[in-house]
Design an enzyme around this catalytic site. Sequence first.
Site, PDB file in Angstrom:
ATOM      1  N   CYS A 122     -13.601 -32.453  20.922  1.00 38.47           N
ATOM      2  CA  CYS A 122     -13.685 -33.314  19.651  1.00 38.47           C
ATOM      3  C   CYS A 122     -12.526 -32.747  18.685  1.00 38.47           C
ATOM      4  CB  CYS A 122     -14.886 -33.144  19.167  1.00 38.47           C
ATOM      5  SG  CYS A 122     -16.304 -33.956  20.094  1.00 38.47           S
ATOM      6  N   HIS A 256     -14.090 -35.073  11.878  1.00 29.07           N
ATOM      7  CA  HIS A 256     -14.492 -35.739  13.214  1.00 29.07           C
ATOM      8  C   HIS A 256     -15.702 -36.502  13.103  1.00 29.07           C
ATOM      9  CE1 HIS A 256     -16.122 -36.151  17.269  1.00 29.07           C
ATOM     10  NE2 HIS A 256     -16.983 -35.395  17.190  1.00 29.07           N
ATOM     11  N   ASN A 287     -19.390 -41.514  18.296  1.00 30.42           N
ATOM     12  CA  ASN A 287     -18.701 -40.402  18.603  1.00 30.42           C
ATOM     13  C   ASN A 287     -17.762 -40.604  19.788  1.00 30.42           C
ATOM     14  OD1 ASN A 287     -17.765 -37.868  19.333  1.00 30.42           O
ATOM     15  ND2 ASN A 287     -19.633 -36.884  19.027  1.00 30.42           N
TER      16      ASN A 287
END
Length: 331
Positions: A122, A256, A287
């Site tokens: 990420c 993020h 996500n």
Amino acid sequence: MSKIKPSKGAPYARILGVGGYRPTRVVPNEVILETIDSSDEWIRSRSGIETRHWANAEETVAAMSIEASGKAIADAGISAEQIGGVIVSTVSHFKQTPAVATEIADKLGTNKAAAFDISAGCAGFGYGLTLAKGMIVEGSAEYVLVIGVERLSDLTDLEDRATAFLFGDGAGAVVVGPAQEPAIGPTVWGSEGDKSETIKQTVAWTEYDSTGKFPAITQEGQAVFRWAVFEMAKVAQQALDAAGIAPDDLDVFIPHQANERIIDSMVKTLKLPEHVTVARDVRTTGNTSAASIPLAMERLLATGEAKSGDTALVIGFGAGLVYAATVVTLP
């Protein structure tokens, strides 16, 4: 005295254009609830996620990247032939070699651009952005395409109550090019490998045949949450300090898109003023790991919630555990 001539690149680098691609299929929480014992209210309260996008067979890592990259190149006002480097951050391209970046560089019509993949979870977009900045300032490329792309639906265990609702698919891309003033700040990045077991693939590919269970992503939710909230707020502050930017000077915060509770906690810890626009793309995109920051950036600009020239703090963090934060001027 060295006989090597010094490199000659641009004095600075900046993001010139951004593009995104979200798969056509929108998956609401109700679909996730078919395989786990939970509720829509629980998922929303724990993560903020209402829907996510899942790719179909045609929406491959390469295909999504090409769509997002075409938009970024057009937004930057350049041609694909001017791209000198293609950096792809992904953990869901299942061919060990060759790098998917080479296929993308060719199909976009670049002129034999340097192309390679990176695996930084990420935080991958931040890693790629930092590498692109270095290439431009060093002079090995005039324009570099940085892509974050994931098909995390391929790595999701739909029976894992802790993670089944988290992940989505998509691609985000930016074109990085020369600038005459600083527009990408110093990167604060690093890794904490002693915590690598908190987010991981369930089994190695070499063990897949013996277990019969397809590898998936698993995580220790509470440990990850604590690390992200407490440690990553410190990293974000370090990136602000390194760029000489105070919270009051910020226009936009693009963390993020892992979990809205983490985002809210970071906003509070950083004491961000109310005028700072906070990316909350996680609500409808989920996500998407390396794709989450450029996708969130693209949406903020497209909706007018952020505008060209705004000063934005971006930070990515995830499996490894790795992280990268910097301050950028939005394209």
